[in-house]
Motif scaffolding. Structure first.
Motif, PDB file in Angstrom:
ATOM      1  N   THR A 130      38.057  29.710  34.832  1.00 36.83           N
ATOM      2  CA  THR A 130      37.050  30.287  33.928  1.00 36.83           C
ATOM      3  C   THR A 130      36.961  31.795  34.134  1.00 36.83           C
ATOM      4  N   HIS A 131      37.009  32.523  33.047  1.00 34.82           N
ATOM      5  CA  HIS A 131      36.830  33.967  33.048  1.00 34.82           C
ATOM      6  C   HIS A 131      35.738  34.304  32.037  1.00 34.82           C
ATOM      7  N   GLY A 132      35.589  35.581  31.767  1.00 33.46           N
ATOM      8  CA  GLY A 132      34.594  35.973  30.771  1.00 33.46           C
ATOM      9  C   GLY A 132      34.683  37.453  30.480  1.00 33.46           C
ATOM     10  N   GLY A 173      41.089  38.811  43.129  1.00 32.11           N
ATOM     11  CA  GLY A 173      41.424  39.962  42.276  1.00 32.11           C
ATOM     12  C   GLY A 173      40.438  40.182  41.142  1.00 32.11           C
ATOM     13  N   HIS A 174      39.350  39.454  41.167  1.00 37.26           N
ATOM     14  CA  HIS A 174      38.373  39.496  40.068  1.00 37.26           C
ATOM     15  C   HIS A 174      37.903  40.910  39.739  1.00 37.26           C
ATOM     16  N   ALA A 175      37.612  41.692  40.795  1.00 34.62           N
ATOM     17  CA  ALA A 175      37.046  43.030  40.576  1.00 34.62           C
ATOM     18  C   ALA A 175      37.987  43.938  39.791  1.00 34.62           C
ATOM     19  N   ASN A 176      39.271  43.657  39.873  1.00 30.32           N
ATOM     20  CA  ASN A 176      40.239  44.513  39.171  1.00 30.32           C
ATOM     21  C   ASN A 176      40.678  43.932  37.825  1.00 30.32           C
ATOM     22  N   MET A 177      40.061  42.841  37.437  1.00 28.38           N
ATOM     23  CA  MET A 177      40.485  42.204  36.190  1.00 28.38           C
ATOM     24  C   MET A 177      39.721  42.822  35.032  1.00 28.38           C
ATOM     25  N   MET A 178      40.422  43.547  34.219  1.00 29.34           N
ATOM     26  CA  MET A 178      39.725  44.199  33.103  1.00 29.34           C
ATOM     27  C   MET A 178      40.567  44.290  31.841  1.00 29.34           C
ATOM     28  N   HIS A 206      35.187  44.519  32.236  1.00 27.47           N
ATOM     29  CA  HIS A 206      35.545  43.705  33.403  1.00 27.47           C
ATOM     30  C   HIS A 206      35.348  42.224  33.120  1.00 27.47           C
ATOM     31  N   CYS A 207      36.129  41.441  33.808  1.00 27.46           N
ATOM     32  CA  CYS A 207      35.914  39.998  33.764  1.00 27.46           C
ATOM     33  C   CYS A 207      34.479  39.744  34.237  1.00 27.46           C
ATOM     34  N   SER A 208      33.764  38.902  33.505  1.00 31.13           N
ATOM     35  CA  SER A 208      32.338  38.702  33.812  1.00 31.13           C
ATOM     36  C   SER A 208      32.066  37.431  34.614  1.00 31.13           C
ATOM     37  N   VAL A 209      33.111  36.720  34.959  1.00 32.39           N
ATOM     38  CA  VAL A 209      32.941  35.495  35.749  1.00 32.39           C
ATOM     39  C   VAL A 209      33.838  35.597  36.986  1.00 32.39           C
ATOM     40  N   PHE A 210      33.228  35.453  38.157  1.00 30.71           N
ATOM     41  CA  PHE A 210      34.035  35.566  39.380  1.00 30.71           C
ATOM     42  C   PHE A 210      35.156  34.525  39.358  1.00 30.71           C
ATOM     43  N   CYS A 211      36.389  35.020  39.571  1.00 27.21           N
ATOM     44  CA  CYS A 211      37.521  34.117  39.407  1.00 27.21           C
ATOM     45  C   CYS A 211      38.506  34.175  40.575  1.00 27.21           C
ATOM     46  N   GLY A 212      38.146  34.910  41.662  1.00 25.07           N
ATOM     47  CA  GLY A 212      39.030  34.956  42.818  1.00 25.07           C
ATOM     48  C   GLY A 212      39.120  36.348  43.400  1.00 25.07           C
TER      49      GLY A 212
HETATM   50 CU   LIG Z   1      38.084  36.724  36.133  1.00 23.18          CU
END
Ligand SMILES: [Cu+2]
Length: 142
Positions: free
Chosen positions: A86-88, A130-135, A122-128
């Motif tokens: 799940t992402h967002g 690398g989440h902080a860099n997911m944009m 940014h991705c709005s759902v914690f996903c692992g």
């Molecule tokens: Cu994510």
């Protein structure tokens, strides 16, 4: 004596048929043109308001495409899917409400960019890890 009545009947039938055709033909162009006009207007309105659709795939830890370019004042519909978890996405400046992207489901969100610029969404759902860099980069141009 036997021919004339039949002839008259045929002539009368022909006349009635012709009249009916004439009436029909006379009425058709007016209503046809009106309908066509209304239909064309409807299409024009639909085209002006129809959001541009962009498909975006989310996966650890990127969006694909990484960058999308949209136009100021032009409605955009994002069609979002996830390849893994799940992402967002969410971005108050762009007017994108928090939209969760579930694996195996399609999420859509429509927004109209109001201001030129380059936005990092940014991705709005914690996903692992690398989440902080997911944009997703959204460029708003004229
Ligand atoms: Cu994510």
């Amino acid at each position: 004596m036997s021919v004339k009545p039949k002839f008259m009947a045929a002539a009368a039938a022909l006349l009635v048929g012709t009249l009916a055709l004439t009436l029909h033909a006379g009425a058709a162009p007016a209503s046809g043109a009106g309908q066509k006009g209304a239909y064309a207007d409807h299409l024009a309105v639909a085209d002006a308001k129809a959001p541009r659709t962009i498909e975006v795939k989310a996966y650890r830890y990127s969006f694909e495409p990484e960058t999308i370019t949209v136009h100021e004042g032009e409605p955009v519909k994002l069609v979002l899917t996830s390849k893994d978890v799940t992402h967002g996405i969410a971005d108050a400046d762009l007017g994108i409400p928090n939209t969760v992207i579930f694996k195996g489901k399609t999420s859509t969100v429509t927004f109209t960019p109001k201001k030129l610029g380059t936005y990092k969404v940014h991705c709005s759902v914690f996903c692992g890890v690398g989440h902080a860099n997911m944009m997703l980069t959204v460029k708003v141009i004229k």
